[in-house]
Every structure is written in C-alpha cells, then in structure tokens.
Design a protein around this motif. Structure first.
Motif, PDB file in Angstrom:
ATOM      1  N   VAL A   1       0.888  -1.210  -0.112  1.00 35.77           N
ATOM      2  CA  VAL A   1       0.026   0.184  -0.180  1.00 35.77           C
ATOM      3  C   VAL A   1       0.909   1.279   0.011  1.00 35.77           C
ATOM      4  O   VAL A   1       1.657   1.460   1.002  1.00 35.77           O
ATOM      5  CB  VAL A   1      -0.938   0.005   1.191  1.00 35.77           C
ATOM      6  CG1 VAL A   1      -1.621   1.409   1.127  1.00 35.77           C
ATOM      7  CG2 VAL A   1      -1.707  -1.325   1.176  1.00 35.77           C
ATOM      8  N   ARG A   2       0.851   2.262  -0.979  1.00 33.96           N
ATOM      9  CA  ARG A   2       1.539   3.171  -1.181  1.00 33.96           C
ATOM     10  C   ARG A   2       0.813   4.515  -1.311  1.00 33.96           C
ATOM     11  O   ARG A   2      -0.400   4.550  -1.679  1.00 33.96           O
ATOM     12  CB  ARG A   2       2.295   3.301  -2.678  1.00 33.96           C
ATOM     13  CG  ARG A   2       3.186   1.884  -2.738  1.00 33.96           C
ATOM     14  CD  ARG A   2       4.459   1.769  -1.813  1.00 33.96           C
ATOM     15  NE  ARG A   2       5.090   0.716  -1.935  1.00 33.96           N
ATOM     16  CZ  ARG A   2       6.236   0.122  -1.239  1.00 33.96           C
ATOM     17  NH1 ARG A   2       6.398   1.005  -0.072  1.00 33.96           N
ATOM     18  NH2 ARG A   2       6.793  -0.850  -1.606  1.00 33.96           N
ATOM     19  N   SER A   3       1.540   5.628  -0.555  1.00 34.18           N
ATOM     20  CA  SER A   3       0.869   6.876  -0.648  1.00 34.18           C
ATOM     21  C   SER A   3       1.094   7.616  -1.667  1.00 34.18           C
ATOM     22  O   SER A   3       2.116   7.459  -2.523  1.00 34.18           O
ATOM     23  CB  SER A   3       1.241   7.553   0.696  1.00 34.18           C
ATOM     24  OG  SER A   3       2.573   8.016   0.577  1.00 34.18           O
ATOM     25  N   THR A   4       0.223   8.457  -2.485  1.00 29.16           N
ATOM     26  CA  THR A   4       0.598   9.124  -3.742  1.00 29.16           C
ATOM     27  C   THR A   4       0.136  10.552  -3.338  1.00 29.16           C
ATOM     28  O   THR A   4      -0.130  11.033  -2.503  1.00 29.16           O
ATOM     29  CB  THR A   4      -0.489   8.759  -4.951  1.00 29.16           C
ATOM     30  OG1 THR A   4      -1.899   8.936  -4.433  1.00 29.16           O
ATOM     31  CG2 THR A   4      -0.517   7.175  -4.814  1.00 29.16           C
ATOM     32  N   THR A   5       0.633  11.141  -4.341  1.00 29.35           N
ATOM     33  CA  THR A   5       0.283  12.953  -4.432  1.00 29.35           C
ATOM     34  C   THR A   5      -0.870  13.178  -5.082  1.00 29.35           C
ATOM     35  O   THR A   5      -1.456  14.410  -4.929  1.00 29.35           O
ATOM     36  CB  THR A   5       1.775  13.584  -5.304  1.00 29.35           C
ATOM     37  OG1 THR A   5       1.602  13.102  -6.470  1.00 29.35           O
ATOM     38  CG2 THR A   5       2.822  13.279  -4.331  1.00 29.35           C
ATOM     39  N   SER A   6      -1.610  12.355  -5.444  1.00 23.85           N
ATOM     40  CA  SER A   6      -2.965  12.702  -6.099  1.00 23.85           C
ATOM     41  C   SER A   6      -3.963  12.694  -5.014  1.00 23.85           C
ATOM     42  O   SER A   6      -4.042  12.091  -4.155  1.00 23.85           O
ATOM     43  CB  SER A   6      -3.179  11.461  -6.994  1.00 23.85           C
ATOM     44  OG  SER A   6      -4.576  11.651  -7.388  1.00 23.85           O
ATOM     45  N   ARG A   7      -4.830  13.793  -5.242  1.00 26.44           N
ATOM     46  CA  ARG A   7      -6.044  14.127  -4.365  1.00 26.44           C
ATOM     47  C   ARG A   7      -7.234  13.068  -4.583  1.00 26.44           C
ATOM     48  O   ARG A   7      -7.850  12.553  -3.781  1.00 26.44           O
ATOM     49  CB  ARG A   7      -6.492  15.623  -4.562  1.00 26.44           C
ATOM     50  CG  ARG A   7      -5.516  16.659  -4.017  1.00 26.44           C
ATOM     51  CD  ARG A   7      -6.088  17.937  -4.020  1.00 26.44           C
ATOM     52  NE  ARG A   7      -7.354  18.115  -3.286  1.00 26.44           N
ATOM     53  CZ  ARG A   7      -7.859  19.226  -3.173  1.00 26.44           C
ATOM     54  NH1 ARG A   7      -7.991  20.378  -3.945  1.00 26.44           N
ATOM     55  NH2 ARG A   7      -9.062  19.191  -2.219  1.00 26.44           N
TER      56      ARG A   7
END
Length: 377
Positions: free
Chosen positions: A15-21
């Motif tokens: 599970v990765r965090s992204t910069t997309s809102r």
C-alpha cells in the motif's frame, strides 16, 4: 476442507501513498497488472463518494490482505467463493506470529468482511467478478434497525454468517503511574510534547500529526485540528503543560515556516512525521515497559478524565472530543478502577466499630428568631 493452520501470507504487493488528491492511496506490486487496476478503480469510486483518505488507506490494507490470502490458496479474486471467505475468517481467528501470537480482533475480522462485501458488490454492478457475492449477508438482507420505529424496543437480531461476536467494553484509560512511566521511557522532547498534547486535547492520532505552525494559539491555549469525520477545521483547548513541552520541542527543531508541518522527523532531511513513525516510537516504549499502549488510549484517557470531573459538563466533553452524539461521550462516565481500589483500601484501614461522624441537624439561628419575633419570643 482446506487446512489454514500455520498459513503464512506472502509479502506481495504494498500500500503506497500518492500525491494525487483523487487517489491518495493505492496498491502496487501485485503479480497481475489487471488486479492493480481492479482495486484502483474501486478505491477511486470510494474517493469520488467523498470517503476520507484514512478510509481509503484502511480499505486498501484489507484488500491487500485478501489478495495475499488468495495467492496462498491459489484462487483468482473473481473466482472466490463463500468457502474461501470462510477460510479467511478461520485464518484470522488463529494466533498470528507477526502479532505476538495473538489472533485478529473480532472488530478487525468484521471490518474485513464489510470491505470485501462492498468490493464485490461494486464489481457485481459492473458485471465483473463472481455472480454471487462470496461474503454472506444477514438473513434479512438489510441493515439491522435501518427503519426502526423509535417507539418500539430493540430486539436482538441474528448476526450475518462469519460475523464475530463483539463485546462492548469500556474505553481503556491509562493510570497516572503508567503515564509517568511512559514519559520517562520516551527518548525525545518531540515525543513527550506529542504525548502531552494527545492527553490534553483528546485529539485523534492523525489529527495532531496534520498540524502546521499556524495551528497553535499560544494566548488562548488552543490548537486547531482537522476533524477526522467531518474534516472541519476546529479549535480545541489544550493544557499549559503540553504547550511547555511544545515550546521545548520547537527550541530544538523549529519548523521552517508557519505553513509547514509542525511535527517532523528528528533526522535529516526533516520530513513530516507520519502515523507509522509515531506508532513505532510508542512500540519502543511498550517493549521497554512490557505494555500494549496505543495512541488511541491517550484519547480515551483524556476523555475519561474530563467526563469524570464534576466541574466539566458532559456537553463540554462532547465538544472537546467532537462527538456527533452525546451517547458516545457518555461511555466515558464510569468508575476508575484505581480510584475504586483506593477508596476500598481506605475503608478497610478504618478501625472496626468506629462510629461515623454525624452531621448536625439543620435548625434556626436563635438571633434570627429574636429579630423576627422579638426578645420575648
């Protein structure tokens, strides 16, 4: 029957965090690229329905666990059956080596089932996946008490298959002695400032970690947080002690600007402190003290102290905790075990047969009677 005892899930996907809102969290690294797209489409649907980032993160971890379980048993997600879900529940009920030989909590199992049920219902509407939802529903097929008449008494209904029985326990509050030991075991001023702020404000873990430099009102002794549920920007009171620890922390590592993250990593390059890093700091304390303190226990401790203070109305406690319903706040009104034990010990230490002091009876003052009726009376 499939034997799930001793089953170890492979470390596939993450599970990765992204910069997309639109999609702040996503699952990557699954063997089949189509599986990544299937999950991403579901999470994007949740985001479009205005689900919070933390909800997306929670759903992503549950789906990743399901994909890892399917990889072990050799089943594709779109071919899963009710028996596969049953085996997942049986596996989660057994002791987990990665969790200190403890099984998953009943609430965690029920949450997993809810996520899978919504996931398969979402794809069934699009003609993808199994024809029948592999997660069995309740016998009535509707949410319990969805259209309950408030004039009628609640009746105990049947749980859906595989749903675990959950016990309504009191929120756990930490004793003063344990709090002192926790502060002594913390290794940095930043961690002590954060723990003091949690105990003073009752804020949730992610709410405090999202603060910036402009979210502190030193004069009014308040801090601003973005509430988890409503995502409203709200000011909550804090204590002078927590602000003292905060000032000591800022003297050691001041932020670059008012709009920057208030809580940051101690090592360079400085980055915003996330939930996993703060939980790791608390896990080091637990390992040192032999305890199992969680960040949410600090919120419970603040709420219990406020709710049991006769000088603080329960509605004020509700405002501090930002509960939608007063019944949620009332759960914190209960007898503290430590206080009860102290009172009982004091009772047993009294000499036997000692009479209780009597209070004087209420009566009129003689001078008042003389002024009212005269000296002759």
């Amino acid at each position: 029957m499939r034997n799930v005892s001793g089953l170890v899930l492979p470390k596939v996907g993450a599970v990765r965090s992204t910069t997309s809102r639109e999609l702040p969290w996503q699952i990557t690294g699954l063997p089949a690229a189509s599986d990544n797209r299937v999950i991403e489409g579901f999470l994007l649907e949740l985001s479009t329905n205005d689900c919070s980032s933390q909800t997306l993160r929670s759903y992503a971890f549950d789906l990743l666990r399901w994909w890892r379980f399917l990889a072990v048993i050799g089943i594709r997600w779109d071919a899963a059956t009710r028996e596969d879900v049953r085996d997942l529940v049986l596996w989660m009920r057994q002791p987990q080596p990665t969790m200190g030989a403890r099984p998953y909590l009943p609430a965690s199992i029920n949450h997993m089932l809810s996520v899978l049920s919504v996931f398969y219902a979402h794809h069934a509407q699009r003609g993808i996946g199994p024809v029948v939802n592999p997660v069995p529903a309740a016998p009535s097929g509707v949410r319990r008490y969805a259209h309950h008449n408030p004039m009628d008494a609640y009746k105990t209904g049947q749980r859906a298959p595989y749903r675990q029985r959950t016990m309504h326990t009191r929120p756990r509050a930490l004793s003063d002695d344990l709090i002192d030991r926790t502060f002594a075991a913390l290794t940095s001023t930043r961690d002590r400032a954060l723990v003091a702020m949690y105990l003073a404000t009752g804020a949730r873990a992610s709410e405090l970690l999202g603060m910036t430099g402009r979210d502190v009102d030193w004069g009014n002794q308040t801090v601003a947080v973005i509430s988890k549920g409503t995502r409203a920007y709200q000011w909550v009171p804090t204590s002078p002690d927590s602000l003292t620890w905060l000032r000591l922390y800022l003297d050691e590592a001041p932020p670059a600007g008012l709009g920057d993250a208030l809580w940051r990593t101690l090592r360079r390059p400085h980055r915003p402190l996330n939930y996993s890093a703060m939980r790791a700091a608390l896990e080091r304390v637990n390992k040192s003290l032999g305890t199992d303190i969680t960040l949410h226990d600090l919120r419970h401790t603040c709420a219990t102290r406020l709710a049991n203070d006769p000088a603080v109305p329960l509605t004020d406690v509700q405002a501090v905790l930002r509960h939608a319903h007063l019944s949620t706040t009332s759960r914190y009104i209960h007898v503290q075990t430590q206080d009860m034990l102290a009172r009982v010990r004091q009772h047993h230490q009294k000499p036997p047969g000692q009479p209780q002091p009597t209070k004087p009876a209420w009566g009129y003052d003689s001078s008042d009677l003389a002024d009212l009726f005269g000296e002759s009376q």
